[in-house]
Design an enzyme around this catalytic site. Sequence first.
Site, PDB file in Angstrom:
ATOM      1  N   LEU A 204      -6.013   4.291   4.824  1.00 26.80           N
ATOM      2  CA  LEU A 204      -4.887   4.459   3.915  1.00 26.80           C
ATOM      3  C   LEU A 204      -4.674   3.182   3.121  1.00 26.80           C
ATOM      4  O   LEU A 204      -4.645   2.090   3.696  1.00 26.80           O
ATOM      5  CB  LEU A 204      -3.612   4.782   4.710  1.00 26.80           C
ATOM      6  CG  LEU A 204      -2.288   4.784   3.922  1.00 26.80           C
ATOM      7  CD1 LEU A 204      -2.272   5.923   2.899  1.00 26.80           C
ATOM      8  CD2 LEU A 204      -1.091   4.898   4.872  1.00 26.80           C
ATOM      9  N   SER A 205      -4.558   3.301   1.807  1.00 28.91           N
ATOM     10  CA  SER A 205      -4.215   2.181   0.941  1.00 28.91           C
ATOM     11  C   SER A 205      -5.244   1.053   1.055  1.00 28.91           C
ATOM     12  O   SER A 205      -6.415   1.256   0.760  1.00 28.91           O
ATOM     13  CB  SER A 205      -2.794   1.707   1.261  1.00 28.91           C
ATOM     14  OG  SER A 205      -2.314   0.829   0.293  1.00 28.91           O
ATOM     15  N   ALA A 206      -4.830  -0.129   1.532  1.00 26.80           N
ATOM     16  CA  ALA A 206      -5.802  -1.206   1.716  1.00 26.80           C
ATOM     17  C   ALA A 206      -6.876  -0.800   2.715  1.00 26.80           C
ATOM     18  O   ALA A 206      -8.043  -1.195   2.586  1.00 26.80           O
ATOM     19  CB  ALA A 206      -5.091  -2.483   2.190  1.00 26.80           C
ATOM     20  N   ALA A 209      -9.319   1.297   0.821  1.00 27.25           N
ATOM     21  CA  ALA A 209     -10.195   0.457   0.001  1.00 27.25           C
ATOM     22  C   ALA A 209     -11.292  -0.165   0.860  1.00 27.25           C
ATOM     23  O   ALA A 209     -12.457  -0.242   0.447  1.00 27.25           O
ATOM     24  CB  ALA A 209      -9.374  -0.631  -0.693  1.00 27.25           C
ATOM     25  N   HIS A 228      -7.634   7.643   1.406  1.00 27.88           N
ATOM     26  CA  HIS A 228      -6.285   8.126   1.095  1.00 27.88           C
ATOM     27  C   HIS A 228      -5.503   7.030   0.372  1.00 27.88           C
ATOM     28  O   HIS A 228      -5.263   5.959   0.915  1.00 27.88           O
ATOM     29  CB  HIS A 228      -5.554   8.519   2.379  1.00 27.88           C
ATOM     30  CG  HIS A 228      -4.406   9.459   2.148  1.00 27.88           C
ATOM     31  ND1 HIS A 228      -3.446   9.256   1.181  1.00 27.88           N
ATOM     32  CD2 HIS A 228      -4.068  10.637   2.759  1.00 27.88           C
ATOM     33  CE1 HIS A 228      -2.566  10.238   1.214  1.00 27.88           C
ATOM     34  NE2 HIS A 228      -2.926  11.092   2.153  1.00 27.88           N
TER      35      HIS A 228
END
Length: 372
Positions: A204-206, A209, A228
């Site tokens: 999720l998020s970082a 990435a 996500h």
Amino acid sequence: MIDATMSKRMEEATRLTRAGKLQEAMALLQGGVPEARQEEAPDNAYRGGQTFDGTCQVIDEEEPIIKPASEASASQPGHARQTGMGTFTSGHFSNHAGARDYKLYIPSGYHGQALPLVVMLHGCTQNPDDFAAGTNMNRLAEEQLCCVLYPAQPMTANHSKCWNWFKAEDQQREGGEPAIIAGMTRQIIESHRLDASRVYVAGLSAGAAMATTLAMTYPDLFAAVGIHSGLPHGVAQSLPDALGAMQGGTGPLGGGKAKGASWASDVPAIIFHGDRDTTVHPSNAERVAAQYRTSRRAGAAVEKGKVANGHGYTCTTYPNAKGEPLLEQWQIHGAGHAWSGGSTQGSYTDPKGPNASKEMLRFFLQHRQIGS
């Protein structure tokens, strides 16, 4: 022209990003006031020093991950925590690139057989227990028999506990955080005799990435990836770059000039992003997808739907020549920066669905490592 107030705000945002406080910097740029954080690094957080190649141990003394208050009473210090299903074990891994704590969920149906492994990378300010509670991935893993590994990012590595996806040294194979996570994954596969052809990574998020970075740098390890509310690989090499990418960047990913444009992966990918996300601009979902589309063929299928009393969504599936789904892109209408279909027991979740954990696991289990 930037006025004095905005100039001062940009200066403060740059200072915050250099300190690893991405969320506070984003809040400041969006006109909010960064929330003061009084957190301190846990005593057992990794602080550097000598590491050894591929060492992995189960922690017997104390759970190294601080749990949400709602779960604290369920843990017995000094032992793997019984969840009422399988076990949730604390451990520590170190290799040449560094060291991290982790949590490992082992379903009750595991008796030494070669199960799949899902690696889950939490977002900023989260930890493995919080992420496990919010995504409900352990419950699904119990039902479908797979193990789930949750690497932990300590505040000593990033003040907001974000994975450092935006640093050049953490975007390469056999170096930085990708090497730590990949090494930890390999160690768990070996020590528990798991199925090396069915290893998946999601975040999720970082964490998303970093998950896509792992798909780019370790396509031989991960059979599929779930992203996500994430960002593409290689679009930032600094914290200011990261803020720019999170806000949507300055142009489409392509043409060979934009950062990250040269990266591509054949690892099957499933992407979720809310179209009201104000933390990571929704345009990043398309940019992530672009890095996985190089070998995709025409004939995409588009499905629109709506969760009962929840969000509407558009799911676009890109098949290969055999009609197998190699890329799924889910746009969640009306959703912000939160795990779709998640539980309120964890942070950054949106229970209005659709259920990202369920859909990711379904997608994952359709794929095996190429050549396996």
